[in-house]
Design an enzyme around this catalytic site. Structure first.
Site, mmCIF file in Angstrom:
data_model
loop_
_atom_site.group_PDB
_atom_site.id
_atom_site.type_symbol
_atom_site.label_atom_id
_atom_site.label_comp_id
_atom_site.label_asym_id
_atom_site.label_seq_id
_atom_site.Cartn_x
_atom_site.Cartn_y
_atom_site.Cartn_z
ATOM 1 N N TYR A 24 0.787 -1.237 0.000
ATOM 2 C CA TYR A 24 0.000 0.000 0.000
ATOM 3 C C TYR A 24 0.818 1.287 0.000
ATOM 4 O O TYR A 24 0.247 2.375 -0.047
ATOM 5 C CB TYR A 24 -0.952 -0.012 1.215
ATOM 6 N N ASN A 75 -13.119 2.197 -3.815
ATOM 7 C CA ASN A 75 -12.216 1.154 -3.363
ATOM 8 C C ASN A 75 -12.845 0.593 -2.086
ATOM 9 O O ASN A 75 -12.642 1.134 -1.008
ATOM 10 C CB ASN A 75 -10.826 1.729 -3.086
ATOM 11 N N HIS A 81 -14.326 -8.261 -2.445
ATOM 12 C CA HIS A 81 -14.180 -9.672 -2.788
ATOM 13 C C HIS A 81 -15.406 -10.517 -2.466
ATOM 14 O O HIS A 81 -15.508 -11.651 -2.910
ATOM 15 C CB HIS A 81 -12.933 -10.240 -2.090
ATOM 16 N N ASP A 88 -25.133 -4.852 -5.092
ATOM 17 C CA ASP A 88 -26.535 -4.524 -5.387
ATOM 18 C C ASP A 88 -26.783 -3.022 -5.222
ATOM 19 O O ASP A 88 -27.472 -2.408 -6.039
ATOM 20 C CB ASP A 88 -27.481 -5.297 -4.461
ATOM 21 N N HIS A 101 -7.974 -0.262 -6.798
ATOM 22 C CA HIS A 101 -7.216 -0.887 -5.713
ATOM 23 C C HIS A 101 -5.788 -0.378 -5.772
ATOM 24 O O HIS A 101 -5.195 -0.324 -6.856
ATOM 25 C CB HIS A 101 -7.225 -2.414 -5.842
ATOM 26 N N SER A 103 -3.191 -1.849 -4.393
ATOM 27 C CA SER A 103 -2.279 -2.973 -4.598
ATOM 28 C C SER A 103 -2.689 -3.772 -5.834
ATOM 29 O O SER A 103 -3.800 -3.619 -6.352
ATOM 30 C CB SER A 103 -2.291 -3.879 -3.360
ATOM 31 N N ARG A 112 -8.211 -12.607 -3.273
ATOM 32 C CA ARG A 112 -8.291 -11.198 -3.688
ATOM 33 C C ARG A 112 -8.563 -11.052 -5.187
ATOM 34 O O ARG A 112 -8.799 -9.979 -5.693
ATOM 35 C CB ARG A 112 -7.002 -10.451 -3.339
HETATM 36 C C1 DQA Z 1 -7.385 -3.074 -1.511
HETATM 37 C C2 DQA Z 1 -7.157 -4.562 -1.780
HETATM 38 C C3 DQA Z 1 -8.038 -5.434 -0.909
HETATM 39 O O1 DQA Z 1 -7.802 -6.810 -1.185
HETATM 40 C C4 DQA Z 1 -7.754 -5.174 0.541
HETATM 41 O O2 DQA Z 1 -8.607 -5.944 1.342
HETATM 42 C C5 DQA Z 1 -7.803 -3.730 0.897
HETATM 43 C C6 DQA Z 1 -7.257 -2.756 -0.033
HETATM 44 C C7 DQA Z 1 -6.380 -2.187 -2.277
HETATM 45 O O3 DQA Z 1 -6.610 -0.991 -2.355
HETATM 46 O O4 DQA Z 1 -5.363 -2.698 -2.759
HETATM 47 O O5 DQA Z 1 -8.230 -3.361 1.984
HETATM 48 O O6 DQA Z 1 -8.684 -2.736 -1.949
#
Ligand code: DQA
Length: 146
Positions: A24, A75, A81, A88, A101, A103, A112
């Site tokens: 991150y 995000n 997931h 919805d 995201h 990451s 993920r």
């Molecule tokens: C995330 C990726 C998700 O898998 C994770 O649970 C997050 C951050 C990302 O910004 O990379 O909390 O959404």
């Protein structure tokens, strides 16, 4: 021009700066929101921000967007997931949305790789860190000016 963008962050995103820097980076959540607001402004977009760690609040915020936003950047963190409730509610808004995201979710744990919102979003940006939000804003802007 339709230019009102709702930027929504879900669970644990408020902890940026303390979370694994390898995934991150070191930017705090406050810094991230400031960067997004600045980039939105440069693109002529109006941005509004929302973050919560409570799924129902995220859902209800989506319910309340009617007439207040033209598009969404979201995000949802781990909810991405598995939360069909958020999916919805997002669909119910009828607004164009871009999934972001920080990451590279596709090269991390298997679980993920699933996104329950992917197919109802106009685009997805992952693995680009904070810069991914600029891509998302540009993509949404293109969608809104179409
Ligand atoms: C995330 C990726 C998700 O898998 C994770 O649970 C997050 C951050 C990302 O910004 O990379 O909390 O959404």
């Amino acid at each position: 021009m339709r230019n009102r963008v709702e930027v929504m962050h879900g669970v644990n995103l408020d902890q940026l700066g303390r979370r694994e820097p390898v995934h991150y980076g070191g930017v705090t959540f406050a810094e991230l929101e400031r960067m997004i607001a600045e980039r939105a402004g440069e693109l002529g977009l109006q941005s509004r921000f929302f973050q919560t760690n409570h799924e129902g609040d995220f859902v209800e915020h989506l319910h309340r967007l009617e007439g207040l936003a033209d598009g969404i950047i979201l995000n949802p963190g781990a909810w991405t997931h598995y939360s069909y409730a958020i999916r919805d509610a997002l669909e119910l808004t009828g607004l164009p949305a871009v999934e972001v995201h920080l990451s590279d979710v596709d090269s991390r744990e298997e679980w993920r790789r699933t996104s329950v919102i992917r197919e109802i979003c106009v685009a997805r940006v992952a693995g680009k860190g904070p810069d991914g939000y600029r891509d998302a804003l540009e993509r949404l802007r293109a969608e809104l000016t179409e």
